[in-house]
Design a protein around this motif. Structure first.
Motif, PDB file in Angstrom:
ATOM      1  N   ARG A  11       0.737  -1.085   0.050  1.00 28.72           N
ATOM      2  CA  ARG A  11      -0.082  -0.197   0.103  1.00 28.72           C
ATOM      3  C   ARG A  11       0.889   1.202   0.098  1.00 28.72           C
ATOM      4  NH1 ARG A  11      -3.179  -2.631   4.199  1.00 28.72           N
ATOM      5  NH2 ARG A  11      -4.658  -3.759   3.184  1.00 28.72           N
ATOM      6  N   SER A  12       1.975   1.200   0.680  1.00 30.00           N
ATOM      7  CA  SER A  12       2.672   2.473   0.839  1.00 30.00           C
ATOM      8  C   SER A  12       3.479   2.624  -0.552  1.00 30.00           C
ATOM      9  CB  SER A  12       4.001   2.202   1.837  1.00 30.00           C
ATOM     10  OG  SER A  12       3.372   2.279   3.092  1.00 30.00           O
ATOM     11  N   TYR A  13       3.959   1.546  -1.201  1.00 32.64           N
ATOM     12  CA  TYR A  13       4.466   1.758  -2.702  1.00 32.64           C
ATOM     13  C   TYR A  13       3.509   2.275  -3.408  1.00 32.64           C
ATOM     14  CZ  TYR A  13       6.739   0.739  -6.865  1.00 32.64           C
ATOM     15  OH  TYR A  13       7.397   0.669  -8.111  1.00 32.64           O
ATOM     16  N   MET A  14       2.361   1.773  -3.498  1.00 36.79           N
ATOM     17  CA  MET A  14       1.215   2.309  -4.176  1.00 36.79           C
ATOM     18  C   MET A  14       0.753   3.664  -4.074  1.00 36.79           C
ATOM     19  SD  MET A  14      -1.365  -1.037  -4.433  1.00 36.79           S
ATOM     20  CE  MET A  14      -2.733  -0.195  -5.089  1.00 36.79           C
ATOM     21  N   ARG A  15       0.854   4.003  -2.996  1.00 39.69           N
ATOM     22  CA  ARG A  15       0.714   5.648  -2.595  1.00 39.69           C
ATOM     23  C   ARG A  15       1.702   6.362  -3.322  1.00 39.69           C
ATOM     24  NH1 ARG A  15      -0.968   4.668   2.367  1.00 39.69           N
ATOM     25  NH2 ARG A  15       1.247   5.047   3.421  1.00 39.69           N
ATOM     26  N   TYR A  16       3.090   6.042  -2.857  1.00 41.05           N
ATOM     27  CA  TYR A  16       4.244   6.563  -3.507  1.00 41.05           C
ATOM     28  C   TYR A  16       4.196   6.691  -5.187  1.00 41.05           C
ATOM     29  CZ  TYR A  16       9.186   6.544  -5.227  1.00 41.05           C
ATOM     30  OH  TYR A  16      10.209   6.922  -5.979  1.00 41.05           O
ATOM     31  N   ARG A  17       3.969   5.638  -5.612  1.00 37.80           N
ATOM     32  CA  ARG A  17       3.688   5.759  -7.071  1.00 37.80           C
ATOM     33  C   ARG A  17       2.677   6.613  -7.459  1.00 37.80           C
ATOM     34  NH1 ARG A  17       7.537   5.201  -9.954  1.00 37.80           N
ATOM     35  NH2 ARG A  17       6.021   5.181 -11.758  1.00 37.80           N
ATOM     36  N   GLU A  18       1.495   6.573  -6.877  1.00 37.09           N
ATOM     37  CA  GLU A  18       0.248   7.449  -7.218  1.00 37.09           C
ATOM     38  C   GLU A  18       0.766   9.035  -7.201  1.00 37.09           C
ATOM     39  OE1 GLU A  18      -3.664   8.613  -8.421  1.00 37.09           O
ATOM     40  OE2 GLU A  18      -2.674   7.047  -8.653  1.00 37.09           O
ATOM     41  N   ARG A  21       2.831  10.181  -9.828  1.00 39.67           N
ATOM     42  CA  ARG A  21       2.080  10.349 -10.965  1.00 39.67           C
ATOM     43  C   ARG A  21       1.340  11.468 -11.065  1.00 39.67           C
ATOM     44  NH1 ARG A  21      -2.606   9.866 -13.115  1.00 39.67           N
ATOM     45  NH2 ARG A  21      -3.718   9.381 -11.139  1.00 39.67           N
ATOM     46  N   GLU A  22       0.768  11.745 -10.069  1.00 42.28           N
ATOM     47  CA  GLU A  22      -0.190  13.168  -9.714  1.00 42.28           C
ATOM     48  C   GLU A  22       0.771  14.238  -9.808  1.00 42.28           C
ATOM     49  OE1 GLU A  22      -2.716  13.066  -6.395  1.00 42.28           O
ATOM     50  OE2 GLU A  22      -3.688  11.289  -7.261  1.00 42.28           O
ATOM     51  N   LEU A  23       1.908  14.218  -9.095  1.00 45.81           N
ATOM     52  CA  LEU A  23       3.030  15.598  -9.232  1.00 45.81           C
ATOM     53  C   LEU A  23       3.425  15.602 -10.610  1.00 45.81           C
ATOM     54  CD1 LEU A  23       4.561  15.295  -5.643  1.00 45.81           C
ATOM     55  CD2 LEU A  23       2.718  16.899  -6.381  1.00 45.81           C
ATOM     56  N   PHE A  39      12.552  18.213  -9.889  1.00 42.23           N
ATOM     57  CA  PHE A  39      13.455  17.024  -9.148  1.00 42.23           C
ATOM     58  C   PHE A  39      13.148  16.473  -7.768  1.00 42.23           C
ATOM     59  CE2 PHE A  39      15.753  20.809  -7.656  1.00 42.23           C
ATOM     60  CZ  PHE A  39      16.355  20.392  -6.322  1.00 42.23           C
ATOM     61  N   GLN A  40      12.314  17.239  -7.080  1.00 46.60           N
ATOM     62  CA  GLN A  40      11.988  17.176  -5.771  1.00 46.60           C
ATOM     63  C   GLN A  40      10.626  15.802  -5.657  1.00 46.60           C
ATOM     64  OE1 GLN A  40      11.381  21.185  -4.354  1.00 46.60           O
ATOM     65  NE2 GLN A  40      13.195  20.336  -2.520  1.00 46.60           N
ATOM     66  N   ILE A  41      10.117  15.749  -6.796  1.00 47.84           N
ATOM     67  CA  ILE A  41       8.940  14.811  -6.771  1.00 47.84           C
ATOM     68  C   ILE A  41       9.295  13.449  -6.144  1.00 47.84           C
ATOM     69  CG2 ILE A  41       7.151  13.698  -8.387  1.00 47.84           C
ATOM     70  CD1 ILE A  41       7.476  16.209 -10.056  1.00 47.84           C
ATOM     71  N   GLU A  42      10.124  12.861  -6.304  1.00 42.95           N
ATOM     72  CA  GLU A  42      10.114  11.484  -5.866  1.00 42.95           C
ATOM     73  C   GLU A  42      10.435  11.793  -4.368  1.00 42.95           C
ATOM     74  OE1 GLU A  42      13.195   8.748  -7.633  1.00 42.95           O
ATOM     75  OE2 GLU A  42      12.138   9.318  -9.676  1.00 42.95           O
ATOM     76  N   SER A  43      11.309  12.476  -3.754  1.00 44.14           N
ATOM     77  CA  SER A  43      11.692  12.784  -2.474  1.00 44.14           C
ATOM     78  C   SER A  43      10.301  13.131  -1.828  1.00 44.14           C
ATOM     79  CB  SER A  43      12.863  13.938  -2.295  1.00 44.14           C
ATOM     80  OG  SER A  43      12.795  14.050  -0.854  1.00 44.14           O
ATOM     81  N   VAL A  44       9.264  13.946  -2.251  1.00 41.04           N
ATOM     82  CA  VAL A  44       8.257  14.368  -1.588  1.00 41.04           C
ATOM     83  C   VAL A  44       7.372  13.208  -1.807  1.00 41.04           C
ATOM     84  CG1 VAL A  44       6.132  15.875  -1.828  1.00 41.04           C
ATOM     85  CG2 VAL A  44       8.436  16.755  -2.351  1.00 41.04           C
TER      86      VAL A  44
END
Length: 51
Positions: A11-18, A21-23, A39-44
């Motif tokens: 679930r955490s990984y799915m929330r991370y990917r979503e 995608r949205e950002l 460049f901060q999208i993945e970190s956020v």
């Protein structure tokens, strides 16, 4: 117990990917309004999903 741990990680990984995608769909201007650079999208997303 092990199954619930695995499900929470999935679930955490799915929330991370979503979140990524949205950002990623936002314009640079919209990201700037949020105080996020591209460049901060993945970190956020990681902070949001795994916090």
């Amino acid at each position: 117990m092990f199954v619930s741990y695995i499900l929470s990680k999935v679930r955490s990984y799915m929330r991370y990917r979503e979140t990524i995608r949205e950002l990623s769909l936002l314009s640079d201007r919209e990201l700037d309004d949020l105080g996020i650079s591209r460049f901060q999208i993945e970190s956020v997303a990681r902070q949001n999903a795994f916090a």
